[in-house]
Write an enzyme that holds these catalytic residues in place. Structure first.
Site, short mmCIF file in Angstrom:
data_model
loop_
_atom_site.label_atom_id
_atom_site.label_comp_id
_atom_site.label_asym_id
_atom_site.label_seq_id
_atom_site.Cartn_x
_atom_site.Cartn_y
_atom_site.Cartn_z
N LYS A 111 -10.55 -0.61 10.55
CA LYS A 111 -10.70 -1.84 9.76
C LYS A 111 -11.00 -3.03 10.66
O LYS A 111 -11.12 -4.16 10.20
CB LYS A 111 -9.42 -2.11 8.96
CG LYS A 111 -9.13 -1.03 7.91
CD LYS A 111 -7.90 -1.40 7.11
CE LYS A 111 -7.32 -0.23 6.35
NZ LYS A 111 -8.03 0.13 5.15
N GLN B 174 -4.40 -5.25 6.92
CA GLN B 174 -5.35 -6.21 6.32
C GLN B 174 -5.28 -7.59 6.94
O GLN B 174 -5.95 -8.51 6.45
CB GLN B 174 -5.09 -6.31 4.80
CG GLN B 174 -5.33 -5.03 4.05
CD GLN B 174 -6.78 -4.56 4.10
OE1 GLN B 174 -7.70 -5.32 4.43
NE2 GLN B 174 -6.99 -3.29 3.80
N HIS C 261 0.86 -1.18 0.00
CA HIS C 261 0.00 0.00 0.00
C HIS C 261 0.91 1.24 0.00
O HIS C 261 2.02 1.19 0.54
CB HIS C 261 -0.83 -0.05 1.29
CG HIS C 261 -1.92 0.96 1.40
ND1 HIS C 261 -1.68 2.27 1.74
CD2 HIS C 261 -3.26 0.84 1.24
CE1 HIS C 261 -2.83 2.92 1.77
NE2 HIS C 261 -3.81 2.08 1.48
N CYS D 4 -4.68 2.31 -3.69
CA CYS D 4 -3.46 2.85 -3.07
C CYS D 4 -2.29 1.88 -3.20
O CYS D 4 -1.48 1.74 -2.28
CB CYS D 4 -3.68 3.20 -1.60
SG CYS D 4 -4.89 4.48 -1.35
N ASP E 298 3.05 -4.61 8.19
CA ASP E 298 1.84 -3.83 7.99
C ASP E 298 0.66 -4.80 8.14
O ASP E 298 0.38 -5.60 7.25
CB ASP E 298 1.87 -3.18 6.60
CG ASP E 298 0.58 -2.43 6.29
OD1 ASP E 298 -0.39 -2.56 7.07
OD2 ASP E 298 0.55 -1.72 5.26
N1 PMP Z 1 -1.69 -0.68 4.61
C1 PMP Z 1 -2.60 -1.49 4.06
C2 PMP Z 1 -2.20 -2.86 3.63
C3 PMP Z 1 -3.92 -1.03 3.91
O1 PMP Z 1 -4.83 -1.83 3.34
C4 PMP Z 1 -4.27 0.26 4.34
C5 PMP Z 1 -5.67 0.81 4.19
N2 PMP Z 1 -6.26 0.59 2.95
C6 PMP Z 1 -3.27 1.05 4.92
C7 PMP Z 1 -2.01 0.54 5.04
C8 PMP Z 1 -3.57 2.44 5.41
O2 PMP Z 1 -4.46 2.41 6.47
P1 PMP Z 1 -5.10 3.77 7.03
O3 PMP Z 1 -5.70 4.46 5.84
O4 PMP Z 1 -6.13 3.28 7.99
O5 PMP Z 1 -4.03 4.55 7.66
#
Ligand code: PMP
Length: 403
Positions: free
Chosen positions: A220, A197, A117, A361, A194
């Site tokens: 999430k 997910q 991401h 993203c 990270d």
């Molecule tokens: N890393 C991953 C793998 C994600 O899926 C996401 C959210 N889509 C993020 C980071 C960022 O999370 P946040 O927008 O809650 O800061």
């Protein structure tokens, strides 16, 4: 599973029953979490850590209990290792700044993977620019899995940190993080996971994983938005400098010299979201009440079923097809060309099906796939096979209209 616990799921969209399949972006909140927020603001709203008065002490106790609750949920040794942040993105930025200041010099190297991401790419890129360090990228194999042997070859005496997702937010696949951590540790390189997910979908045990840092987002995980966690092994957090200055992170402030607070407060400048942490603790109780293993199996089964149904539609191409998935399935519709995912998503939306479309993203991965984006369906604990059936039926209708 437990659908009735989530009031928003009875909302109608375009006069139809909502099928919410955008859980990787954010999850809906169960009544117990909504009640916890209301309870907090109704019964103990007062700034924490600073007041001698009753409400402040109650609020502080709840906030610190929530920290211990998070520690238990992810298997940390103690609450000292749990820093509350604004979310995964904030956690990674804080780490990149703090770790970067202490540990990264010109010519050093940071490793991420190709399927990250943007939150797990850009903060490291910014650090590398600041320090004239080098960002290295673990390539993918043809089947879109992480190339562990290539990773081994990327490690060098200049590698300072590896940061990698446990579960891909685009593909839903599980990365071989146990192998990554073991290989990195053989070279004494710390690893940040990270878990944005993974934490909503499976039991996390940071001690068993032996990762040095772990980050995730409350929103999430069926908890309020604007809140996240940065876990770090105590010895790392002790040695790293604070990323932000302000109230609470200090011991004494003098114009000549300021000394910093102990862990975890050293990393928590300013008033934290103490109502949010209270509601997060309620969400974690709720998840453990169901059981993370049960949630994992339920969602794995849903993704399997979803893929089976999609396999019956000749125009659909699923990415990382056939691989075990944790909550998310990405696909495109091809007839003579790839039909733009926005078009598919819009036609699904009009039938009451909420999915995500675009680059999620993760532009480098999407470029690698050679498509303008994907359509992603992602499941939460409240989804059922009927949701998949309604989605697949709506998709067939959409394809009929687009061809
Ligand atoms: N890393 C991953 C793998 C994600 O899926 C996401 C959210 N889509 C993020 C980071 C960022 O999370 P946040 O927008 O809650 O800061």
């Amino acid at each position: 599973m437990n659908r009735a616990d989530f009031p928003i799921l009875s909302e109608k969209v375009y006069n139809r029953e909502l099928v919410y399949l955008d859980n990787a972006a954010t999850t809906q909140k169960p009544q117990v979490v909504l009640d916890a927020m209301m309870y907090g603001y109704t019964h103990f709203n007062a700034n924490i850590h600073r007041g001698v008065h009753y409400l402040s002490q109650v609020a502080t106790a709840h906030h610190e209990e929530a920290r211990e609750r998070v520690a238990r949920f992810i298997g940390a040794r103690s609450g000292k290792e749990i820093i509350f942040t604004k979310g995964t993105t904030d956690s990674i930025n804080m780490l990149a700044y703090s770790f970067g200041e202490a540990e990264v010099r010109e010519g050093d190297e940071i490793i991420v993977s190709y399927l990250e991401h943007h939150s797990n790419i850009v903060p490291w890129q910014m650090l590398c620019e600041r320090k004239k360090a080098i960002l290295k990228v673990i390539p993918l194999k043809e089947d879109l899995t992480i190339d562990v042997e290539a990773f081994r070859a990327l490690l060098s005496d200049r590698t300072r940190l590896v940061s990698i997702a446990q579960v891909s937010n685009v593909l839903g696949t599980l990365n071989p993080i146990e192998a990554i951590i073991r290989i990195a540790h053989e070279r004494h390189v710390p690893v940040c996971i990270d878990g944005a997910q993974s934490a909503p979908h499976m039991k996390i045990d940071v001690q068993e994983l032996d990762c040095d840092f772990f980050v995730c987002s409350a929103h999430k995980m069926y908890a309020p938005t604007g809140l996240g966690v940065l876990y770090g092994k105590e010895q790392w957090l002790q040695s790293l400098p604070p990323a932000e200055g302000g109230g609470e992170m200090i011991e004494h402030v003098r114009f000549e010299h300021t000394t910093y607070n102990t862990l975890p407060y050293k990393f928590e400048a300013g008033t934290p979201d103490f109502i949010g942490t209270y509601a997060l603790a309620a969400a974690l109780d709720y998840l453990d009440g169901i059981g993370m293993d049960k949630i994992r199996e339920h969602e794995r089964e849903l993704t399997r079923y979803c893929e089976e149904q999609l396999a019956g539609i000749p125009e659909v191409v699923v990415y990382a097809a056939g691989q075990d998935k944790y909550g998310a399935v990405s696909f495109n519709v091809r007839s003579e060309r790839v039909i733009h995912p926005f078009d598919v998503g819009t036609l699904l939306d009009h039938q009451g099906i909420a999915v995500r479309t675009g680059h999620h993203c993760a532009e480098p991965l999407i470029d690698y796939l050679g498509v303008p984006g994907t359509v992603r369906v992602s499941f939460g604990l409240y989804n059922e096979k009927e949701d998949v059936d309604r989605f697949v039926e709506a998709l067939k209708k959409a394809i009929g209209m687009l061809e």
